[in-house]
Design a protein around this motif. Structure first.
Motif, PDB file in Angstrom:
ATOM      1  N   LYS A   1     -33.528 -33.253  -7.169  1.00 55.43           N
ATOM      2  CA  LYS A   1     -32.581 -33.627  -6.025  1.00 55.43           C
ATOM      3  C   LYS A   1     -32.133 -32.312  -5.596  1.00 55.43           C
ATOM      4  CE  LYS A   1     -31.353 -38.411  -6.408  1.00 55.43           C
ATOM      5  NZ  LYS A   1     -30.310 -39.383  -6.340  1.00 55.43           N
ATOM      6  N   ALA A   2     -31.532 -31.737  -6.607  1.00 55.64           N
ATOM      7  CA  ALA A   2     -30.977 -30.015  -5.667  1.00 55.64           C
ATOM      8  C   ALA A   2     -31.958 -29.521  -4.976  1.00 55.64           C
ATOM      9  CB  ALA A   2     -30.358 -29.427  -6.976  1.00 55.64           C
ATOM     10  N   LEU A   3     -33.314 -29.631  -5.466  1.00 51.51           N
ATOM     11  CA  LEU A   3     -34.391 -28.778  -4.869  1.00 51.51           C
ATOM     12  C   LEU A   3     -34.842 -29.442  -3.620  1.00 51.51           C
ATOM     13  CD1 LEU A   3     -36.441 -27.680  -7.720  1.00 51.51           C
ATOM     14  CD2 LEU A   3     -34.832 -26.345  -6.412  1.00 51.51           C
ATOM     15  N   GLY A   4     -34.241 -30.584  -3.187  1.00 51.83           N
ATOM     16  CA  GLY A   4     -34.652 -31.288  -1.883  1.00 51.83           C
ATOM     17  C   GLY A   4     -35.464 -32.809  -2.208  1.00 51.83           C
ATOM     18  N   ALA A   5     -35.594 -33.178  -3.296  1.00 51.43           N
ATOM     19  CA  ALA A   5     -36.326 -34.306  -3.686  1.00 51.43           C
ATOM     20  C   ALA A   5     -35.388 -35.418  -3.146  1.00 51.43           C
ATOM     21  CB  ALA A   5     -36.569 -34.630  -5.106  1.00 51.43           C
ATOM     22  N   ARG A   6     -36.202 -36.470  -2.559  1.00 54.14           N
ATOM     23  CA  ARG A   6     -35.362 -37.866  -1.961  1.00 54.14           C
ATOM     24  C   ARG A   6     -35.203 -38.632  -3.103  1.00 54.14           C
ATOM     25  NH1 ARG A   6     -39.715 -39.420   1.891  1.00 54.14           N
ATOM     26  NH2 ARG A   6     -41.109 -38.688   0.351  1.00 54.14           N
TER      27      ARG A   6
ATOM     28  N   ASN B   1     -26.371 -39.509  -9.234  1.00 60.62           N
ATOM     29  CA  ASN B   1     -25.760 -38.351  -8.194  1.00 60.62           C
ATOM     30  C   ASN B   1     -25.968 -37.233  -8.781  1.00 60.62           C
ATOM     31  OD1 ASN B   1     -24.062 -36.577  -6.958  1.00 60.62           O
ATOM     32  ND2 ASN B   1     -22.076 -37.895  -6.893  1.00 60.62           N
ATOM     33  N   PRO B   2     -26.553 -36.285  -8.144  1.00 60.26           N
ATOM     34  CA  PRO B   2     -27.048 -34.857  -8.568  1.00 60.26           C
ATOM     35  C   PRO B   2     -25.978 -34.252  -9.417  1.00 60.26           C
ATOM     36  CG  PRO B   2     -27.155 -34.688  -6.169  1.00 60.26           C
ATOM     37  CD  PRO B   2     -26.792 -36.424  -6.626  1.00 60.26           C
ATOM     38  N   VAL B   3     -24.794 -34.321  -8.691  1.00 56.82           N
ATOM     39  CA  VAL B   3     -23.667 -33.535  -9.342  1.00 56.82           C
ATOM     40  C   VAL B   3     -23.461 -34.113 -10.739  1.00 56.82           C
ATOM     41  CG1 VAL B   3     -21.130 -32.789  -9.525  1.00 56.82           C
ATOM     42  CG2 VAL B   3     -22.738 -32.503  -7.328  1.00 56.82           C
TER      43      VAL B   3
ATOM     44  N   SER C   1     -20.617 -27.619  -5.080  1.00 64.29           N
ATOM     45  CA  SER C   1     -21.526 -28.864  -4.957  1.00 64.29           C
ATOM     46  C   SER C   1     -21.205 -29.419  -3.554  1.00 64.29           C
ATOM     47  CB  SER C   1     -20.711 -29.654  -6.021  1.00 64.29           C
ATOM     48  OG  SER C   1     -20.962 -29.157  -7.141  1.00 64.29           O
TER      49      SER C   1
ATOM     50  N   LEU D   1     -24.857 -31.492  -2.666  1.00 65.09           N
ATOM     51  CA  LEU D   1     -24.931 -32.315  -3.998  1.00 65.09           C
ATOM     52  C   LEU D   1     -23.872 -33.271  -4.116  1.00 65.09           C
ATOM     53  CD1 LEU D   1     -25.609 -29.177  -6.371  1.00 65.09           C
ATOM     54  CD2 LEU D   1     -27.136 -30.700  -5.326  1.00 65.09           C
ATOM     55  N   ASP D   2     -22.796 -33.227  -3.669  1.00 65.16           N
ATOM     56  CA  ASP D   2     -21.927 -34.289  -3.722  1.00 65.16           C
ATOM     57  C   ASP D   2     -21.088 -34.331  -2.249  1.00 65.16           C
ATOM     58  OD1 ASP D   2     -20.125 -35.880  -4.867  1.00 65.16           O
ATOM     59  OD2 ASP D   2     -19.129 -34.524  -6.258  1.00 65.16           O
TER      60      ASP D   2
ATOM     61  N   ALA E   1     -30.891 -34.584   1.230  1.00 64.08           N
ATOM     62  CA  ALA E   1     -32.008 -34.050   0.878  1.00 64.08           C
ATOM     63  C   ALA E   1     -32.613 -33.037   1.479  1.00 64.08           C
ATOM     64  CB  ALA E   1     -33.023 -35.328   0.320  1.00 64.08           C
TER      65      ALA E   1
ATOM     66  N   ARG F   1     -30.789 -29.761   1.361  1.00 64.88           N
ATOM     67  CA  ARG F   1     -30.740 -29.410   0.259  1.00 64.88           C
ATOM     68  C   ARG F   1     -32.278 -28.718   0.007  1.00 64.88           C
ATOM     69  NH1 ARG F   1     -28.239 -34.395  -2.138  1.00 64.88           N
ATOM     70  NH2 ARG F   1     -30.142 -34.895  -2.533  1.00 64.88           N
TER      71      ARG F   1
END
Lengths: 494, 223
Positions: A386-391, A486-488, B50, B55-56, B79, B82
């Motif tokens: 997710k952090a790399l942009g995945a939906r 949630n990615p975080v 974040s 991310l948040d 997304a 990011r």
């Protein structure tokens, strides 16, 4: 995310967690195994039975009727009513033959109501009163018949020892010849008037006539005493089948005819499933009827049932359609049997496959569990992607594909297991039957060389779809949960 | 201005019993800057990062990056955002089932893009990873892992690079190596926003953002 990337992630997951994948797909495997095995075996058995029945010449026979109401089915004559039939004459038979090119032989069938013509064979050519044997040996049910009082009981007893009843085939000639051609001696064409086809073992004819070998019978003459003539159905007249009784007892003293044996069926090796009988042309019956009434001619002879012999069983549907277009009812006994057998095996397959389905449904809980663990274990991976942009959709698909892979593996192993066990069972059966002469003989008589389960593509494809759908449903909730992470939160989870 | 924060508040916990991580923060970050986010453990540094990295989501306030309001963005937009930035974690966060080059490529793959093979090779060469490109991630040293993570963050040619304690888990030698890499990246024009405890970065930073008990202050380094 592209499909190739889902595949890459999935393949790496499979490599690292292959043991879990195999265990988790166990329930699906058992379910698919049960469904494929039971269906392939029952389809195989059904196919074998169908082949066996189709290979019988009688499978190519079609019974033809003309219902008074023009219906082309046996059903719906009305509650508690028997159908009424219109007698078919020589002209009708010729018309049917001309309109349906699938019918290669056709003859009136005397089976209905009169049970064929009762004949008595004079074994010595010298018996005076073979006629009475019919009363003594066949359990005649004609209540109206008044047997003549036996004038000389001793003589009668003596005569009776010289006589026997003779059973005639209800087959059309082509059908009889094809079913017995491997053991057919003499003339292979239809016998003409005053010619006859006899079998050797049936009715103990060979023994009673004093022959040691079937071939000795060829060219010999025999005397037949006609006891009853068939009912005289007038072509175009309607008859109620419920009220038919055997009549037309031949009172004429000139009822004996001489026949030349032109063909002999060597039925000594016949199994109990392949009984044989003798054959005589219908013209001989008509001749006997003329002995009672010399004014009758061929056009006066009608029958309620005509039997046609088809080019092949496959042309049955086409023949039935041609007959229906001419308001005639075509009926195949084999088709009726096959419909029943097919329904039975379909029912059996559904019941047995049901157990497999239950196993698959039970496996849903296992798959949900495994997928939930997988989501938990791979939280960090979810966060990174997710952090790399995945939906969210990408994460959902990754986990959905994983659960579908479980279904695919379960299907693959289940099919492999079912094929192995199905072929194993078939091999055991074939091994047993090949070592059992009785089985071998009977199966050969039915043209069954060996039994094989049937793994049709639609069965395998259907099971694949079922497995994929079941596992996709199972993986839905964990995949949604993964997508919503949630990615975080998941990146923090160390 | 590249990044603007207006009255940003972030709380955790329940509505009745909230824990305030950031309170009414205003912040501007210029393009091409190297900003360090400093503060004690638990001060809210990582929370701020974040939020900036998408991310948040903020509890209230606005985060405007390149004119786009992240606080209003839906999941799909976030997304997409990011995928336009780079991010490096203290714990590397590499995917253990993929090898070195695949991990780098994942920086593009994750958002459905196709990585530029020449650029992949360039990054492998630049970070001394060419000979290890097919190696299993588990066999790499901490320094190598962080270089892979940096290469992954750069593969999509980001406009901003977010770093969360990038040298926190490294020995001195690798720490120096990573510091030099980041310095070069900044010199090449990349905007870098970094959470760190490492004072050495002050020497190469252009802005210092200090957070104390959720309150933010900005300053320039004394170099």
């Amino acid at each position: 995310m592209k499909l190739s990337i889902y595949t890459k992630i999935l393949s790496r997951q499979l490599i690292t967690k292959w043991g879990r994948f195999i265990l988790a797909s166990g329930g699906i495997m058992v379910g698919i195994w049960a469904i494929v095995l039971t269906t392939s075996l029952s389809t195989g058995v059904l196919g074998t039975i169908t082949t066996a029945l189709n290979s019988q010449a009688s499978a190519r026979e079609i019974s033809i009727f003309s219902r008074e109401d023009g219906q082309t089915s046996f059903f719906n004559p009305g509650a508690g009513q028997a159908p009424k039939f219109v007698a078919l004459g020589q002209d009708d038979i010729k018309k049917i033959s001309a309109k349906d090119p699938n019918i290669i032989d056709i003859q009136p069938d005397l089976a209905i109501a009169n049970g064929g013509l009762k004949t008595v064979l004079d074994l010595t050519g010298k018996a005076d009163r073979c006629y009475n044997i019919n009363k003594l040996s066949t359990g005649e049910t004609d209540k109206n018949a008044q047997p003549k009082p036996i004038e000389n009981p001793e003589k009668t007893k003596e005569d009776l020892a010289k006589c026997t009843t003779l059973t005639f085939s209800s087959f059309v000639f082509e059908s009889l010849y094809l079913s017995k051609k491997d053991n057919w001696l003499g003339q292979t064409t239809k016998p003409a008037q005053n010619e006859i086809v006899l079998c050797f073992k049936c009715d103990d004819l060979g023994q009673k006539l004093g022959y040691k070998e079937p071939k000795e019978m060829l060219g010999q003459s025999i005397s037949l005493d006609f006891v009853f003539a068939p009912n005289l159905y007038k072509p175009g007249t309607t008859y109620e089948t419920a009220n038919l009784t055997r009549q037309n007892k031949i009172n004429n003293t000139n009822r004996t005819a001489k026949f030349k044996i032109t063909s002999v069926i060597d039925d000594r090796q016949d199994s109990f499933l392949a009984g044989s009988s003798s054959y005589m042309d219908i013209a001989n019956y008509y001749q006997t009827m003329r002995t009672n009434n010399p004014n009758l001619n061929d056009k006066d002879f009608g029958t309620l049932q005509v039997t046609g012999f088809l080019k092949s069983y496959d042309s049955l549907a086409s023949s039935k359609e041609i007959l229906a277009n001419n308001k005639l009812l075509g009926f195949s006994i084999l088709e009726g049997i096959l419909t029943g057998v097919t329904a039975f095996f379909a029912g059996l397959t559904v019941v047995l496959s049901g157990f497999g389905l239950i196993a698959m449904i039970a496996s849903i809980f296992g798959i949900v569990n495994v997928m939930a663990i997988s989501v938990l274990e791979r939280q960090k991976e979810i966060g990174v992607l997710k952090a790399l942009g995945a939906r969210n959709w990408d994460i959902f698909m990754i986990f959905l594909f994983e659960s579908i892979l479980l279904g695919f593996l379960g299907w693959l192993f289940g099919v492999l297991l079912a094929v192995a066990s199905g072929l194993g069972i078939a091999k055991l059966f074939n091994l047993y039957s090949s070592n059992n002469p009785d089985w071998q003989k009977n199966l050969a008589g039915l043209n069954i060389k060996e039994f094989n389960p049937s793994f049709s593509w639609w069965l395998l494809l259907g099971c694949l779809i079922l497995a994929v759908v079941v596992t996709a449903i199972s993986g839905l909730a964990p995949a949604i949960k993964a997508a919503r992470q949630n990615p975080v939160d998941v990146l923090r989870s160390e | 201005m590249l990044i603007q924060l207006k009255n940003v508040t972030k709380t955790f916990g329940t509505k009745k019993n909230p824990t305030i991580a950031l309170k009414d923060i205003d912040l501007d970050i210029e393009q091409g800057s190297f900003s360090l986010i400093l503060g004690r453990s638990g001060s809210g540094k990582s929370t701020l990062l974040s939020l900036l990295a998408g991310l948040d989501k903020v509890t209230s306030g606005q985060i405007i990056i390149n004119g786009q309001d992240l606080s209003q963005a839906k999941a799909g937009k976030l997304a997409q955002y990011r995928s336009s930035i780079g991010i490096i974690f203290q714990a590397y966060n590499l995917l253990p089932n993929l090898n070195v080059v695949e991990n780098i490529q994942m920086g593009c793959w994750a958002s459905g893009k196709t990585p530029d093979d020449n650029y992949v090779n360039e990054l492998l060469t630049q970070f001394g990873l060419t000979h290890r490109q097919h190696a299993n991630i588990k066999t790499l040293s901490g320094g190598e892992k962080q270089r892979v993570a940096i290469a992954r963050s750069l593969i999509g040619r980001p406009s901003i690079l977010f770093c969360d304690e990038p040298t926190g888990a490294l020995d001195k030698q690798n720490e120096t190596q990573v510091t030099e890499i980041l310095q070069k990246l900044h010199q090449s024009g990349l905007t870098i926003i970094m959470v760190t405890h490492n004072p050495e970065f002050k020497s190469i930073a252009t802005d210092l953002i200090t957070i104390e008990d959720g309150i933010l202050s900005t300053s320039k380094p004394n170099n």
